[in-house]
Each structure stands twice: as C-alpha cells, then as structure tokens.
Design a protein around this motif. Structure first.
Motif, PDB file in Angstrom:
ATOM      1  N   GLU A 163       0.876  -1.089   0.016  1.00 37.87           N
ATOM      2  CA  GLU A 163       0.034  -0.133  -0.046  1.00 37.87           C
ATOM      3  C   GLU A 163       0.900   1.282  -0.074  1.00 37.87           C
ATOM      4  O   GLU A 163       0.781   2.191  -0.693  1.00 37.87           O
TER       5      GLU A 163
ATOM      6  N   GLN B 262       2.523   1.759  -3.250  1.00 33.67           N
ATOM      7  CA  GLN B 262       1.423   2.432  -4.346  1.00 33.67           C
ATOM      8  C   GLN B 262       1.251   3.681  -4.238  1.00 33.67           C
ATOM      9  O   GLN B 262       1.113   4.293  -5.180  1.00 33.67           O
TER      10      GLN B 262
ATOM     11  N   TRP C 244       5.388   0.189  -7.704  1.00 33.48           N
ATOM     12  CA  TRP C 244       5.104  -0.668  -6.605  1.00 33.48           C
ATOM     13  C   TRP C 244       5.425  -2.052  -6.944  1.00 33.48           C
ATOM     14  O   TRP C 244       5.808  -2.874  -5.855  1.00 33.48           O
TER      15      TRP C 244
END
Length: 470
Positions: A276, A279, A286
């Motif tokens: 997360e 990203q 990522w």
C-alpha cells in the motif's frame, strides 16, 4: 550416479566473506522479515517499533560476541550445537543439537507458508485468479531444492544476488518516504509510550523482532566450506547482524513516517501495508516492492535450507541420526540426502499446518516455536562461551569484556522475552505454539540422554583445535 557416504567431505573453500554475509542476510530475509515478523511486532509496539528493533539489535550483538568468539576456536558444520558440545559437554551439545536442527528445519516451512499465502493473495487481487496457496509452496520448495543440490557456492551466490536486490529496493522506498515533501519525521518512535502497553508492549515486540533476526549466526554451520573460517566466520556474524539491524531500523522508521505516526494502529491489520505504501509513493513502480518481497521469501528459504541441511548432515556424521543423512553428492559435494529430507519435510509441514490451522495461524504457531528455540540456543551458546574462556584463563581486559561480560548480559536480557512468551499464557493460536515448544524442549532434553552412535568419521574432530587461534 549415486551419492556417497563415509569419507566424502563437503566442498572446501567455496564461500568467502561476502557470500557468508549474504547467506546470513538472506536467512534472516530482511524484506520478508519487515513484511511478516516486524509486522507482528508493530501490533505490540506501534509507532515505537524502531525502539524495539534497537533493543533487539543490542541483544543480537551480545549473543554475536559469544558466537564469534567461539567460531575462532571451533570449525564444524554442526554450528552452535558443536560449540555447546565442546564447551558444556556431550549432553548439553546434544540438547542444543536437537533444538537447533528443528529450529533451522522449520525456517523453510514458515517462509513457504507466508510465501504461498502472499503470492496467492496478490494474484487473486491483481488478476482475479484463485490459485491454492499450497501450489506455490511446492513450486518454491522444488526451486530451492535444485539450487541447493547443485552446490553451496551457487546457492550462496544466489543469496548475494537476491539479497542485494531486496535491500536496495526497500532502502530506496524507506528513504523516499522519510525525505518526501510533507514527511513527518519525529523522534517519538523511541518513546515507549507510543506502544499500547508501554514497556510491556515493547518487550513483546522484541520477541518477534528476535524472530526477524534469527539466522544472523548461520554462517557458523558453513565453516567447513568457508575460506579461512576462523577469520571469516566471526566477521560474517557481526557484519550481518549490524547490516540487518540498520536495515530493520531504517525500514521500521520509514514505515512510521510513510504510514503516519497517528495511524500506526491500523498498520498491522492492513492486508499488505508495504504494498500500500509503495503504491501511494511510487505508483506503478510498486511492482519493485512485490519483486523484492518474492526475492526475499525465496532467498530466506534457500538460506534456511543451506543451514538446516548442514546441521542434519553433521548429526548424521556424528551418529545422532542414521548414517544416510551424511550422504554427500559425488559431483556437487553437497549433503544431498539432508537437502532432500529438508525439502520434503518443509513441504509436508507447511501444507499440513496451513490446511489444518490456516496460513496465518500456522505462521503464528511456527513463529512461537522458532522464537523459543532460538532464545534457548542463544542462551546456551553464551553460557558455553563464558565457561570455555573462563577455563582458558589469561584474558586481557578487552577479551574479558567480549567473551565473558557481553555474553553474560546476553543471557540475562534474553530471560525477559522468554518469560514474556509464556506469561501471561496466550490465547489460541499462540498457545498452540507454546505447547509445541514445550513438548519439543522436553523431547530434546530426553534425547540428549540417548546413547550416541559411532561417528561416521573423525574429520570434524580433527578440525577442532585444542587452543584458540587469534
């Protein structure tokens, strides 16, 4: 062509300092450690996880002082079990051997469980394909087995390559988050009040941080395959501990800054917090973090198989296991039967526990067992170091500090996380891991009183000097 036994020996002078350091680093699996063991640590320490990492590094260096001191005296594929036998006697060595072997044998299963779950979940989320997690366990185990059979130089060289890749990618993301515009850098990460239960939470986080560091000493079982082991092994142990400690500190601090100090309560419960954050800060890049994590899992399992197979080989050669375990491959000079045994055991344990308990509870159970084993083995090694060098006498003040005082501090400090692992008694599934650890320890203690089979050969004994080489 069949494998050979008896006089056959492991491949000599195959490993240097660089390969030894990365063997230890990949055994610890820095990226996978950040994504798994330290993720659990965050659930206890919260934003103060960097403080728990620093405390764990101190403990690891204290234990490392004992291991590196003994590695200047003894060189054997038996590693810490051999050190304890030479310093505390046959039964103590057998006890540690029966703990150290399962400790290393369980590294691959716990890695394969997390790897299979992670890959299956990522594919399901990204591509919508539902592939059973255990399929990836089998594929990963087969790959690691082939790499190990083909030779320790090739398998440790693989560790260098994947180790550099994962370290570089995670360090880059951590620095990116720390120095990104609007970043909230703070020294509050070293305040125990940031943990939900204060110092109690910090010490519980140390338990899982020890699991993340477990493997820093795994250059020791490669002594018979290392160039100039009495110089290389001690440096390898300390360098790998310092390198991994710096990495964990940087990443744990970067995670607090990237996730947000005030939001750390939800970090451990997130599906994949590092994905997360990647990203959010890197966008499509990522995928580099995904690549680093996959590399880390494979490298971790590979390094664990290297160490475990050498320890099982040494037990077969010494007569504690059937002679078949001392089989050496005639071409690659690797402990072939021990590697096949380790691979089969890893697949069976990973799939059986994962299906019975679920991948996440299975990881927790194995993590508890591994942590207890590691703490006991480290404490016994420190005690052995103290006893050996006290009996040698004529120590300089610096030698007294490194070989007596620091290991003694290591034993005292390790009592705290060992106590915290059992008190208060944990709920399911943590209690399953504790029960399994207690059963294993009792069985190992009983096994240490069994009569010893005749050793395969005297090669190991001939390499144990009566006096220290400095």
């Amino acid at each position: 062509m069949s494998a050979t036994r008896g006089a056959a020996a492991l491949s000599r002078n195959s490993i240097g300092l660089t390969q030894g350091v990365f063997q230890a680093l990949t055994h610890m699996g820095p990226a996978s450690g950040v994504a798994s063991s330290l993720l659990v640590a965050v659930s206890f320490a919260g934003a103060a996880t960097p403080l728990a990492v620093v405390l764990t590094l101190v403990v690891v260096l204290l234990v490392g002082a004992a291991i590196s001191s003994l590695s200047r005296v003894f060189s054997s594929a038996g590693g810490l079990a051999d050190y304890v036998e030479q310093t505390l006697g046959h039964r103590a060595g057998a006890f540690v051997g029966w703990l150290y072997a399962p400790l290393e044998l369980l590294i691959a299963p716990i890695v394969f469980i997390f790897f299979g779950q992670f890959v299956a979940g990522t594919i399901a989320t990204s591509l919508g394909l539902d592939i059973p997690w255990w399929v990836f366990v089998i594929l990963a185990a087969a790959f690691v087995c082939v790499v190990n059979i083909r030779g320790v130089k090739q398998s440790t060289t693989t560790g260098v390559v994947v180790g550099i890749a994962e370290l570089a990618i995670f360090v880059a993301l951590a620095l990116w988050m720390i120095f990104s515009p609007g970043g909230h850098n703070t020294v509050a990460v070293f305040d125990p009040a940031q943990a939900a239960d204060g110092w109690s939470g910090i010490f519980k986080a140390v338990i899982f941080s020890i699991l993340a560091f477990q493997g820093f000493e795994t250059a020791a079982p490669l002594a018979e395959e290392t160039r100039d082991p009495k110089r290389t092994i001690p440096r390898t142990i300390i360098y790998s501990a310092l390198a991994c400690g710096a990495f964990y500190l940087l990443c744990s601090y970067g995670a607090v800054v990237g996730w947000g100090l005030e939001n750390m309560g939800g970090f451990a419960s997130a599906d994949s917090p590092w994905i997360e954050m990647a990203q959010r800060f890197w966008g499509p890049a990522w995928l580099l973090i995904l690549f680093a994590l996959l590399n880390s899992f494979i490298g971790n399992a590979n390094a664990g198989t290297i160490a475990a197979s050498r320890i099982v080989y040494a037990l077969g050669r010494s007569g504690r296991l059937p002679a078949k375990f001392a089989t050496i491959h005639p071409v690659h000079a690797t402990p072939s039967f021990a590697i096949y045994f380790q691979t089969g055991l890893a697949v069976v344990v990973a799939i059986a526990l994962g299906l019975a308990l679920g991948p996440v509870p299975a990881f927790t159970v194995l993590g508890a067992v591994l942590t207890v084993f590691a703490i006991i083995v480290y404490m016994m090694t420190c005690i052995g170091c103290i006893r050996y060098f006290l009996r040698q006498g004529r120590l300089t003040p610096l030698q007294t500090l490194v070989r007596i005082v620091l290991p003694a501090l290591g034993v005292l400090i390790l009592c705290a996380p060992l106590y915290a692992q059992f008190v208060p008694w944990q709920d399911y599934p943590g209690n399953v891991g504790n029960i399994a650890a207690i059963v294993f320890v009792v069985l190992a203690l009983a096994a240490s009183f069994l009569p010893r089979r005749p050793a395969m050969d005297t090669a190991a004994a001939s390499e144990r000097p009566a006096t220290e080489t400095v």
